[in-house]
Every structure is written in C-alpha cells, then in structure tokens.
Scaffold this active site. Structure first.
Site, PDB file in Angstrom:
ATOM      1  N   THR A 175       0.837  -1.198   0.000  1.00 37.29           N
ATOM      2  CA  THR A 175       0.000   0.000   0.000  1.00 37.29           C
ATOM      3  C   THR A 175       0.876   1.254   0.000  1.00 37.29           C
ATOM      4  O   THR A 175       2.020   1.205   0.433  1.00 37.29           O
ATOM      5  CB  THR A 175      -0.857  -0.056   1.282  1.00 37.29           C
ATOM      6  OG1 THR A 175      -1.784  -1.118   1.130  1.00 37.29           O
ATOM      7  CG2 THR A 175      -1.597   1.226   1.583  1.00 37.29           C
ATOM      8  N   SER A 205     -10.451  -3.442   2.573  1.00 35.29           N
ATOM      9  CA  SER A 205      -9.137  -3.094   3.132  1.00 35.29           C
ATOM     10  C   SER A 205      -9.281  -2.018   4.208  1.00 35.29           C
ATOM     11  O   SER A 205     -10.270  -1.290   4.252  1.00 35.29           O
ATOM     12  CB  SER A 205      -8.277  -2.581   1.979  1.00 35.29           C
ATOM     13  OG  SER A 205      -7.308  -1.702   2.450  1.00 35.29           O
ATOM     14  N   GLY A 225      -0.022  -2.725   5.934  1.00 38.08           N
ATOM     15  CA  GLY A 225       0.060  -3.991   6.659  1.00 38.08           C
ATOM     16  C   GLY A 225      -1.189  -4.809   6.400  1.00 38.08           C
ATOM     17  O   GLY A 225      -1.899  -4.591   5.417  1.00 38.08           O
TER      18      GLY A 225
HETATM   19  N1  ASP Z   1      -3.464  -2.692   4.244  1.00 40.86           N
HETATM   20  C1  ASP Z   1      -3.711  -3.253   2.944  1.00 40.86           C
HETATM   21  C2  ASP Z   1      -4.865  -4.219   3.020  1.00 40.86           C
HETATM   22  O1  ASP Z   1      -4.981  -4.955   3.968  1.00 40.86           O
HETATM   23  C3  ASP Z   1      -2.542  -3.960   2.355  1.00 40.86           C
HETATM   24  C4  ASP Z   1      -1.228  -3.236   2.474  1.00 40.86           C
HETATM   25  O2  ASP Z   1      -1.042  -2.399   3.311  1.00 40.86           O
HETATM   26  O3  ASP Z   1      -0.349  -3.516   1.681  1.00 40.86           O
HETATM   27  O4  ASP Z   1      -5.628  -4.278   2.086  1.00 40.86           O
END
Ligand code: ASP
Length: 300
Positions: A175, A205, A225
């Site tokens: 992200t 998300s 995360g």
């Molecule tokens: N937080 C994002 C999700 O769970 C993924 C990420 O942070 O890469 O969709």
C-alpha cells in the site's frame, strides 16, 4: 481542489515556511525487498523522487492537496501495490481502495473496491465536497465516470505473472500513503491500496477506513500492513486520539503498536504531529518510506 483552502497563495516568511512544512510517504511492505536488492533499490529511488516532488508541491498547496498529489504519483508507479501495478484479487480482478482525511476540515472521503480507474485517490479527493463521501464498488465507479475519470486497466504483466503463479501464501503487501503538514499548520493523510492480493471479492481493506488513514488538527497517520489487524487495532485513529489527548506521537504510536501484540498484528505507519514530530513504526523490518522537511531521506 480540496474542501476548505484551495491553493495557498500567501506565505509567511521563508524561514517559517521551512520550519513548518513536512511530508512523509510510504510504499508499504514488500516481500521482494527482503531478497531482491534491485527491486528494493528501485522502490527507494521512486520514493526519494516522489518525496522531493511532493515537498515542492507543498510549498504552494495545502496538506490535503499535497497528500493527494504524492499518493497519485505513488499510484502511477508500477512498483507499488496501488493504482497501476495493484495486486489481483482471487477472481482475477483488480479492485482499488483509497481515502483522504483532511485534518483541517475534519472530512474523510474514500472509495472501496472500485474497478477500472487510474487514480482512486483523486476520486476520493473529488468526494470530499459531497455529502456522501465514501462509495464502494459500482457506485464508486459510476461516480468516477460521471466526474470524468475515464476507463483504465491498472493491471501490469508482472502482477499477472504473480497471479498466474498463484503465490497466494506469500506476503504481497505494498500500500502507499502520505501525511503532509503544510505551511499553515494543517495536516492531511492519504492512503491507497490494491489490497492484500488473492482476497475474496468484496473484502474491505483498512486503507479507506479511519483505522488505516486518519488526521485531525493534532496528527495525521497513514497505515500499511494486514488490513484485518489494522482495523482490529483501530491503529490510525487510536494514535491520533492519543496525540490529541496530549501524548507525543512516538509514544502514542508505540503504545498502539504494543496493543497489536496479543493478535500478532502486522502493521506499519508513517505520521506527523502538528508540533512537527515525524514518526515511523513497523512490526516487520521491510517497510519502505521516505520523509522530506527540506532534505529527502529514504528508509527501509
Ligand atoms: N493494508 C492493505 C490491506 O490490507 C494492504 C497493504 O497495506 O499492503 O488491504
């Protein structure tokens, strides 16, 4: 244009400007970063360039405008899991989520699981001026089309290759986000994601929730995360609330991260407080991020 102030057209003296303005961005966690030095280096270089461009933008724009601008550049980079180059979900489709929190107007706006657009953060920005400010799926897509956001396929050959290999058991996070503090002391946070990869269609998300992206007049936080862990810990909003109640940003973050331990939470944040404190924390040591308060510094 963002709700409230549009473009800043006046500044105090130069010295005050450089004392105040701060920008912090992240490109999430990367499984490749642990092993592939070339990809890691490319991501660090991209972050350095975007931090520099973002900081330049901040000199004549609000925190909210700048957070959107920096995140749109991160979305356009194929290296990150947001916008172009997003992860593919279990049914073979890409769905994008992004949100903007303007700490000055205290407005949150976002899109959840929108398909076939280029920059979800720009649709979130457009929504900031509406009564209905978080839209999902088809409603978000229809709104985007109505407001001139054309069809765009964010898939890249690299993501298709990963999908075809069915690497569903590896971590594919990445992200992007930005927190900015502008010359007038206003904060904003923007976050954008392609999700976890291989998720069940319809999974939401954290990035377009106040657990994953939050700001007020005291602090701004952008998370990355595992969304389920971030939402369980209400991470961004909890840190901001603690800072609002008088805790320094570093302490507020560490306390909130300690609370993730019982669930073995997987999370990372970047943040800025209104006093100019700038902070990063992660539960796993391979998050990439960069800050600029005049000089660009890149970390991972
Ligand atoms: N937080 C994002 C999700 O769970 C993924 C990420 O942070 O890469 O969709």
């Amino acid at each position: 244009m963002v709700y409230g102030l549009s473009t800043i057209d006046f500044f105090p003296s130069d010295s005050l400007k450089y004392l105040t303005m701060k920008l912090i961005i992240h490109g999430g966690f990367f499984s490749e970063s642990q092993t592939n030095q070339e990809i890691k280096k490319a991501k660090q270089e991209a972050l350095a360039e975007i931090a520099k461009l973002g900081y330049k933008h901040l000199q004549s724009h609000t925190a909210a405008e700048t957070a959107v601008y920096a995140v749109s550049l991160l979305e356009d980079s194929e290296l990150f899991n947001a916008g172009t180059g997003s992860q593919i979900q279990s049914d073979g489709k890409i769905r994008l989520s992004a949100s903007l929190m303007d700490g000055k107007s205290l407005r949150f706006s976002g899109v959840i699981n929108v398909e076939d657009i280029k920059n979800p953060i720009c649709v979130a920005e457009k929504l900031l001026n509406f009564d209905d400010r978080v839209l999902s799926g088809k409603g978000a897509k229809d709104f985007a089309t109505e407001h001139g956001f054309g069809y765009y396929n964010p898939e890249t050959p690299q993501r298709r290759k990963e999908y075809d290999k069915k690497l569903s058991d590896s971590i594919r996070l990445g992200t992007v986000g930005c927190v900015a503090l502008d010359v007038l002391g206003n904060l904003a946070a923007a976050t954008s994601t392609g999700g976890k990869g291989f998720e069940i269609p319809g999974r939401v998300s954290d990035s377009a929730t106040t657990a994953g992206n939050y700001a007020n007049t005291f602090a701004g936080i952008s998370c990355t995360g595992v969304g389920e862990d971030i939402v369980s810990g209400a991470v961004a909003s909890t840190i901001v609330t603690r800072v609002t109640d008088g805790m320094p940003l570093a302490l507020a973050t560490e306390k909130t991260f300690n609370e993730l331990k019982p669930i073995d939470g997987f999370a990372g944040i970047v943040g800025i407080s209104a006093t100019g404190e700038i902070y990063h924390a992660d539960t796993h040591p391979y998050m990439v991020w960069a800050l600029c308060d005049g000089e660009v510094e890149v970390f991972s």
